[in-house]
Every structure is written in C-alpha cells, then in structure tokens.
Design a protein around this motif. Structure first.
Motif, PDB file in Angstrom:
ATOM      1  N   SER A  54       0.862  -1.075   0.256  1.00 25.89           N
ATOM      2  CA  SER A  54       0.325   0.060   0.033  1.00 25.89           C
ATOM      3  C   SER A  54       0.963   1.229   0.320  1.00 25.89           C
ATOM      4  N   ARG A  55       1.971   1.212   0.680  1.00 26.33           N
ATOM      5  CA  ARG A  55       2.892   2.144   1.279  1.00 26.33           C
ATOM      6  C   ARG A  55       3.775   2.674   0.113  1.00 26.33           C
ATOM      7  N   GLU A  56       4.042   1.456  -0.767  1.00 22.81           N
ATOM      8  CA  GLU A  56       4.991   2.058  -2.608  1.00 22.81           C
ATOM      9  C   GLU A  56       3.820   2.464  -3.292  1.00 22.81           C
ATOM     10  N   VAL A  57       2.560   1.686  -3.430  1.00 15.63           N
ATOM     11  CA  VAL A  57       2.173   2.282  -4.721  1.00 15.63           C
ATOM     12  C   VAL A  57       1.445   4.220  -4.379  1.00 15.63           C
ATOM     13  N   LEU A  58       0.944   4.159  -2.800  1.00 19.29           N
ATOM     14  CA  LEU A  58       1.057   5.768  -2.489  1.00 19.29           C
ATOM     15  C   LEU A  58       2.166   6.449  -3.430  1.00 19.29           C
ATOM     16  N   GLU A  59       3.535   6.209  -2.403  1.00 15.60           N
ATOM     17  CA  GLU A  59       4.274   6.809  -2.910  1.00 15.60           C
ATOM     18  C   GLU A  59       4.515   6.588  -4.431  1.00 15.60           C
ATOM     19  N   GLU A  60       4.783   5.755  -5.452  1.00 16.56           N
ATOM     20  CA  GLU A  60       4.757   5.981  -7.020  1.00 16.56           C
ATOM     21  C   GLU A  60       4.125   6.534  -7.677  1.00 16.56           C
ATOM     22  N   SER A  61       2.188   5.910  -7.163  1.00 17.59           N
ATOM     23  CA  SER A  61       1.808   6.717  -8.015  1.00 17.59           C
ATOM     24  C   SER A  61       0.330   8.074  -7.051  1.00 17.59           C
ATOM     25  N   ALA A  62       0.846   8.424  -6.119  1.00 20.67           N
ATOM     26  CA  ALA A  62      -0.391   9.440  -5.697  1.00 20.67           C
ATOM     27  C   ALA A  62      -1.749   8.550  -5.827  1.00 20.67           C
ATOM     28  N   TRP A  63      -1.636   6.432  -5.991  1.00 22.98           N
ATOM     29  CA  TRP A  63      -2.673   6.932  -6.299  1.00 22.98           C
ATOM     30  C   TRP A  63      -2.830   5.035  -4.494  1.00 22.98           C
ATOM     31  N   HIS A  64      -3.988   5.964  -4.325  1.00 28.00           N
ATOM     32  CA  HIS A  64      -4.446   4.945  -2.848  1.00 28.00           C
ATOM     33  C   HIS A  64      -4.709   3.358  -3.103  1.00 28.00           C
ATOM     34  N   GLU A  78      -4.566  11.182  -4.810  1.00 26.55           N
ATOM     35  CA  GLU A  78      -3.802  12.832  -4.766  1.00 26.55           C
ATOM     36  C   GLU A  78      -3.379  12.989  -6.135  1.00 26.55           C
ATOM     37  N   ALA A  79      -4.264  13.806  -6.447  1.00 29.06           N
ATOM     38  CA  ALA A  79      -3.950  14.878  -7.293  1.00 29.06           C
ATOM     39  C   ALA A  79      -2.705  15.864  -7.254  1.00 29.06           C
ATOM     40  N   GLY A  80      -1.369  15.618  -7.551  1.00 27.03           N
ATOM     41  CA  GLY A  80      -0.960  17.123  -7.063  1.00 27.03           C
ATOM     42  C   GLY A  80       1.091  16.197  -6.030  1.00 27.03           C
ATOM     43  N   ARG A  81       0.475  14.922  -5.708  1.00 22.78           N
ATOM     44  CA  ARG A  81       1.693  14.562  -4.006  1.00 22.78           C
ATOM     45  C   ARG A  81       2.724  14.330  -5.383  1.00 22.78           C
TER      46      ARG A  81
END
Length: 152
Positions: free
Chosen positions: A50-60, A98-101
């Motif tokens: 979950s963390r890697e997806v958010l950090e690399e794509s800005a998707w939860h 998270e647009a703009g992340r």
C-alpha cells in the motif's frame, strides 16, 4: 548470485481493462514497472505494498489477494553481479488519487496501459516480472492474504 534476495512488494492494479504502471529511471534508461519497492524494516508485506503504490503513483491501494511470489536474479549490471529479488505481488482495491502528490525520486509518471500495450513494450520493462505478474493476474491467480503470517 547472492542467496539472500532483497524482498520487494508490487501491485497489479487493473481498472477498466488498463493496468497501472510507473515509468521510472533505472540505470540510465526509462522503464515500466508495476508500483513496487523494497519492504521496510518492521513493515508487513501488505502495508508495504500500500505504501509503495501511494509513494510511486499517488493512488491509494488496499491489497486483497496475493497474485504470486517470484524470485528473479538480475543480470550483471551497474548495481553489481548476482543481485536477486523476492517479489510478493498483490491485487486489490484501488482507492482515491492524490492529484499533485510528489512521487518518489526516480519515478517520472504513473500511467495506465492495456494488456496488449504492456506485452508490446517488453523491451522497456524493468524486469520480466512486470509481464509475468500481469499474465498471472489475468489467468486468475489469487491466494488469500492469510497465507502470509507476520509474527512480530
């Protein structure tokens, strides 16, 4: 080859027949990969994914099943000879964006490609696991998360 592989987590995420990939820098070239990365100390495989997806794509993203476990030995490269990885690939539920992340260092962008586009771009894959994980997902491979035991 180093007998102690680095542990990585990856997400196979499909939405409307397209798969979420990241374009990233690897040894001087731009390559495609599933959102993926190394497991951090004291982190569960599911939380790491979950963390890697958010950090690399800005998707939860919330993993709901294990697609497979893969060992891959990277050929000799600038990273050194005998590097190997043990990848745990998950599928699951895509959440909000998270647009703009700001994305992780080395990640150029997140993109959505269909299966044929991914198959046609093999020479740009970071590893052969990109295609293999997608094909296993399309073949319906799913294992329950309770096969993974985190014993603290």
């Amino acid at each position: 080859m180093d007998p102690r592989p680095g542990v990585t987590v990856a997400a196979v995420i499909e939405r409307g027949g397209r798969f979420l990939l990241v374009e990233e820098e690897d040894e001087g070239r731009l390559v495609y990969n599933q959102p993926a990365g190394h497991l951090e100390r004291h982190e569960s495989l599911v939380a790491g994914c979950s963390r890697e997806v958010l950090e690399e794509s800005a998707w939860h993203f919330q993993p709901s099943a294990l697609v497979g476990i893969y060992r891959w030995g990277k050929p000799d490269s600038a990273a050194g000879a005998g590097v190997s990885y043990l990848r745990f690939a998950f599928c699951g539920e895509l959440g909000g964006h998270e647009a703009g992340r700001r994305l992780d260092a080395g990640i150029v962008r997140a993109l959505w490609l269909d299966a044929e586009e991914i198959r046609a771009s093999r020479e740009r894959h970071r590893s052969p696991l990109v295609l293999r994980c997608m094909e296993d997902y399309l073949a319906g491979r799913r294992y329950p998360l309770d096969v993974l035991i985190d014993h603290a």
